[in-house]
Scaffold this motif. Structure first.
Motif, PDB file in Angstrom:
ATOM      1  N   ILE A   1      33.060  24.773   8.698  1.00 35.06           N
ATOM      2  CA  ILE A   1      33.040  25.425   8.134  1.00 35.06           C
ATOM      3  C   ILE A   1      34.804  25.420   8.605  1.00 35.06           C
ATOM      4  O   ILE A   1      36.166  26.475   7.701  1.00 35.06           O
ATOM      5  CB  ILE A   1      33.113  26.755   9.115  1.00 35.06           C
TER       6      ILE A   1
ATOM      7  N   ASN B   1      20.423  27.954  10.198  1.00 36.26           N
ATOM      8  CA  ASN B   1      21.593  27.808  10.033  1.00 36.26           C
ATOM      9  C   ASN B   1      22.610  27.594  11.640  1.00 36.26           C
ATOM     10  O   ASN B   1      23.430  28.742  11.906  1.00 36.26           O
ATOM     11  CB  ASN B   1      22.311  29.234   9.664  1.00 36.26           C
TER      12      ASN B   1
ATOM     13  N   VAL C   1      27.800  22.619   4.739  1.00 41.27           N
ATOM     14  CA  VAL C   1      28.363  24.302   4.620  1.00 41.27           C
ATOM     15  C   VAL C   1      29.234  24.071   3.062  1.00 41.27           C
ATOM     16  O   VAL C   1      29.508  22.679   2.469  1.00 41.27           O
ATOM     17  CB  VAL C   1      30.432  24.333   5.325  1.00 41.27           C
TER      18      VAL C   1
ATOM     19  N   VAL D   1      28.620  21.894  10.950  1.00 37.92           N
ATOM     20  CA  VAL D   1      28.770  22.818  11.027  1.00 37.92           C
ATOM     21  C   VAL D   1      29.486  23.694  11.338  1.00 37.92           C
ATOM     22  O   VAL D   1      30.832  23.684  10.366  1.00 37.92           O
ATOM     23  CB  VAL D   1      27.514  23.506  10.909  1.00 37.92           C
TER      24      VAL D   1
ATOM     25  N   VAL E   1      27.075  28.443   4.288  1.00 36.93           N
ATOM     26  CA  VAL E   1      26.226  28.179   5.902  1.00 36.93           C
ATOM     27  C   VAL E   1      25.432  27.204   5.068  1.00 36.93           C
ATOM     28  O   VAL E   1      24.180  28.182   5.677  1.00 36.93           O
ATOM     29  CB  VAL E   1      26.727  28.426   7.509  1.00 36.93           C
TER      30      VAL E   1
ATOM     31  N   ASN F   1      22.100  25.638   6.979  1.00 31.25           N
ATOM     32  CA  ASN F   1      21.371  24.017   7.515  1.00 31.25           C
ATOM     33  C   ASN F   1      20.179  24.609   8.014  1.00 31.25           C
ATOM     34  O   ASN F   1      19.897  25.314   9.339  1.00 31.25           O
ATOM     35  CB  ASN F   1      22.281  24.085   8.958  1.00 31.25           C
TER      36      ASN F   1
END
Ligand code: NAD
Length: 708
Positions: A34, A24, A5, A30, A18, A20
């Protein structure tokens, strides 16, 4: 460590990205990332608003299903708990704008709904597909979605599991605005605008105005339950998700969330979720073929030839054209060719009528299919797919012809359902290039394709066929060259057993009803009538498995739907109607054969029909004609109407317990003879207290070890 992030500040707006890949997913790290970024934005005096966005091709596309699987089997902590994160987003003193592109599915949409605003690219989609995995949204989605879109629309989205597109999402109130052009820039501008407007920036949990009245909700929920029972027959999750919506409209937000969590846990502890999660991974595993890797060379397919423009050939030509591959479609005579092309056009026209295709797209696809009566141009084809009558000498003749014409690296495929691939390959000078690509009818609709390897098929040819099925948006499952391959091979003992059951005292409609109630899309007699009794007759005859009633109906010309009568009679050509004449005929043949008739329970019908099929599945595995039990499950779910929420026949066997199945098979053997002999693999697994799933896992491990 990779940064999942990212936090940056642009013109007073905190941008939380984000990152990933590939989708994501909300895997570990994650949510924490955030949350930390939100905290930082809240305390950063230079920040007036927040934008939460996904890097790459999509917003957060959902939860990590591996984690769900572990949780369903009690093996791990499961999906990360994001309740605290959602609260911190909603409680953020600065407006949080979620910017969505690609798909916001499941946990992704739940995350987005915690924001104060949602903006999206024009082609973004959103949905809560959890019921497809036998669960319900577990991150407060059942409580927030009704608050944003209203109770009726939420129920529809939850029960169907289908995604909606951005314009629809705006209309329903799920998204606030569509951003044309650059999403990030548009979202930042939007965030600055709402921050400048001073709010109020309402939390979704406080937005109760769409929650309806008790009277209107009672009607909506009742209709939703009715709908769920009809469209999601026998399933639990689609009903439970409505229970959660009911909690949303009757309880305060926090209590509704608690109720949601309880229901998720109950769903995850049940067979339905385990079976559907198994089916999900089984479908993804089929593309892994032992001995074939990313490095295996494939032939590129730029042009195709199809031989035979009948039911299958026409459909196969459509499928190729749909993927943008030009097709030469060859027939023997003009009338058959015209008929074939007329039916291709009719199928396309029906898609246009349903709005799935534009008239222009239809014309473009039709233009890719070139009907002809000769082999002109076949020399340039990269693949030739034969779909002529199911007749060995004709197939050999056709393969002899194409062997003389096709270029050296052309893949030669047959769509045969029952014939020996090696014998067909033997008619060519290059059996290594020959493979079965067994489409299901109607080919342009059915996703399943059995890719049949012959004894001498090159691995590059197998890899090419598997890659082609993917490109055609089909699900290719690799199987071995045995009579009926996997799907139809298991169908025959099943069909025969059903016929034995009616001789012993059941009726075709009673058997079909029991199978339908179990969850099969159709009963076996209705299936036989649809496929044609002549087809089944030929194979049962060849394998000496014909039953008296089947033989008599065939002799009477009752071939099923196409003759208006088979095991049932038909008035509209499609709807089976119970036929006393057939029931009387069965009684007569049973009497002549000296079979004492008795009343037969639904339980016996299910056991005998399914256990004989499972036994055959075990034989297929034992003989190595399928790579995995899970492949058999995928074939049955996607091609034979087996209920996905039971995981496929082999998974279902595991849930019953192989020991129990083995014992029942011994009992049936005592009663009905040698035909019911347990396959050694099944006997062994039952003896060891094992499952087919464990058998698959052990094989995967052995393969992995041999690679090391
Ligand atoms: N119908 C199904 O449900 C189904 C499903 C899977 C596989 N299959 C297999 O697909 C193949 C075709 O089946 P179908 O149902 O489409 O049959 P079909 O009878 O509808 O079509 C066969 C077509 O091949 C044509 N043909 C015959 N000889 C030819 C030749 N030498 N050159 C060019 N065309 C020729 C015929 O004129 C006919 O139009 C068979 O092997 C069948 O087993 C059928």
């Amino acid at each position: 460590m990779v940064e999942l992030v990212k936090f940056t500040v642009e013109t007073g707006v905190a941008l939380i990205t984000v990152d990933n890949p590939p989708v994501n997913a909300l895997s570990a790290g994650v949510p924490e990332g955030i949350a930390a970024a939100i905290e930082r934005a809240a305390h950063d005096a230079s920040v007036s608003a927040v934008v939460l966005i996904g890097a790459g091709r999509t917003f957060v596309a959902g939860a990590d299903i591996k984690q769900l699987e572990e949780q369903a089997h009690g093996r791990g902590p499961g999906a990360p708990n994001i309740h605290q994160l959602l609260k911190s987003i909603e409680d953020c003193p600065k407006p949080v704008v979620v910017a969505i592109h690609g798909t916001a599915l499941g946990g992704g949409l739940e995350l987005a709904m915690a924001g104060h605003y949602r903006v999206a690219s024009p082609d973004a989609q959103a949905g809560q597909p959890e019921v497809n995995l036998g669960i319900i949204p577990g991150a407060e989605g059942t409580q927030r979605l009704p608050r944003l879109v209203g109770v009726g629309a939420a129920v529809e989205m939850f029960v169907s599991g289908k995604s909606i597109r951005a314009p629809e999402a705006v209309r329903l109130g799920l998204f606030d605005k569509i951003i044309e052009g650059d999403l990030k820039a548009g979202a930042i501008a939007f965030a600055r605008h709402v921050a400048d407007s001073g709010g109020p920036h309402r939390r979704t949990r406080d937005r109760n105005e769409k929650l309806g009245s008790p009277e209107s909700n009672a009607a909506i929920l009742a209709a939703g339950r009715e709908q769920a029972r009809k469209t999601r027959r026998n399933m639990i999750a689609p009903l439970r998700v409505i229970d959660a919506v009911e909690a949303a409209v009757t309880l305060p937000f926090e209590e509704g969330c608690r109720r949601e969590r309880e229901i998720v846990e109950q769903c995850l502890a049940g067979e339905e979720a385990r079976a559907l999660i198994h089916a999900f991974f089984a479908e993804r595993a089929v593309s892994k073929v032992r001995g074939i890797s990313q490095e295996t060379r494939t032939h590129s397919i730029r042009k195709a030839g199809v031989i035979g423009a009948g039911t299958m050939g026409g459909g196969i030509a459509m499928v190729l054209a749909n993927a943008g591959i030009p097709v030469l479609l060859k027939e023997t005579d003009r009338a058959a060719l015209d008929r074939g092309m007329a039916s291709v056009r009719k199928n396309y026209e029906s898609s246009v009528k349903k709005g799935r295709l534009t008239a222009q797209e239809m014309e473009e696809r039709l233009a890719l299919i070139q009907p002809q009566l000769t082999y002109d141009g076949f020399r340039d084809a990269d693949i030739i797919i034969e779909a002529v009558f199911e007749n060995m000498s004709l197939k050999k003749q056709v393969f002899g012809e194409i062997d003389r014409i096709a270029k050296g690296d052309c893949v030669l495929a047959t769509n045969t359902s029952t014939l020996d691939i090696d014998e067909i390959a033997g008619a060519t000078s290059r059996p290594n290039m020959v493979i079965g690509i067994h489409f299901f009818s109607p080919a342009h609709v059915m996703r399943l394709v059995e890719v049949v390897r012959g004894a001498r098929t090159d691995k590059e040819v197998i890899a090419t066929a598997m890659a082609l099925t993917k490109r055609l948006r089909k699900l290719g499952v690799l199987v071995g060259n045995c009579r009926g391959f996997v799907g139809n091979r298991m169908m025959l003992p099943y069909m025969r057993e059903a016929q034995c059951l009616v001789e012993e005292g059941a009726t075709p409609s009673q058997v079909d009803q029991a199978l339908y109630d179990f969850g099969m899309a159709m009963g076996i007699f209705a299936v036989d009538d649809m496929g044609g009794l002549d087809l089944a007759w030929r194979v049962l005859q060849d394998t000496k498995r014909l039953t008296k009633p089947g033989e008599r109906l065939y002799a009477m010309g009752r071939l099923g739907q196409k003759t208006g009568a088979g095991w049932y009679r038909y008035e509209d050509g499609r709807t089976p109607i119970r036929d006393p004449e057939v029931e009387a005929l069965i009684e007569t043949t049973a009497k002549q054969a000296g079979i004492a008739r008795r009343s037969i329970s639904s339980e016996e019908i299910i056991e005998r029909c399914l256990y004989i099929m499972i036994n055959e599945g075990a034989r297929i595995l034992d003989e190595g004609f399928a790579q995995r039990a899970a492949d058999i499950d995928t074939i049955y779910i996607t091609g034979y109407g087996f209920p996905a929420y039971r995981g496929g026949p082999m998974w279902y066997a595991d849930t019953i317990g192989l020991q129990k199945i083995y014992e029942r098979i011994l009992e049936f053997q005592r009663r009905h003879g040698e035909y019911w002999t347990a396959v050694p693999l099944l006997e062994q697994l039952a003896h060891d207290g094992q499952t087919f799933a464990a058998f698959d896992a052990a094989n995967e491990q052995a393969v992995a070890r041999s690679r090391e």
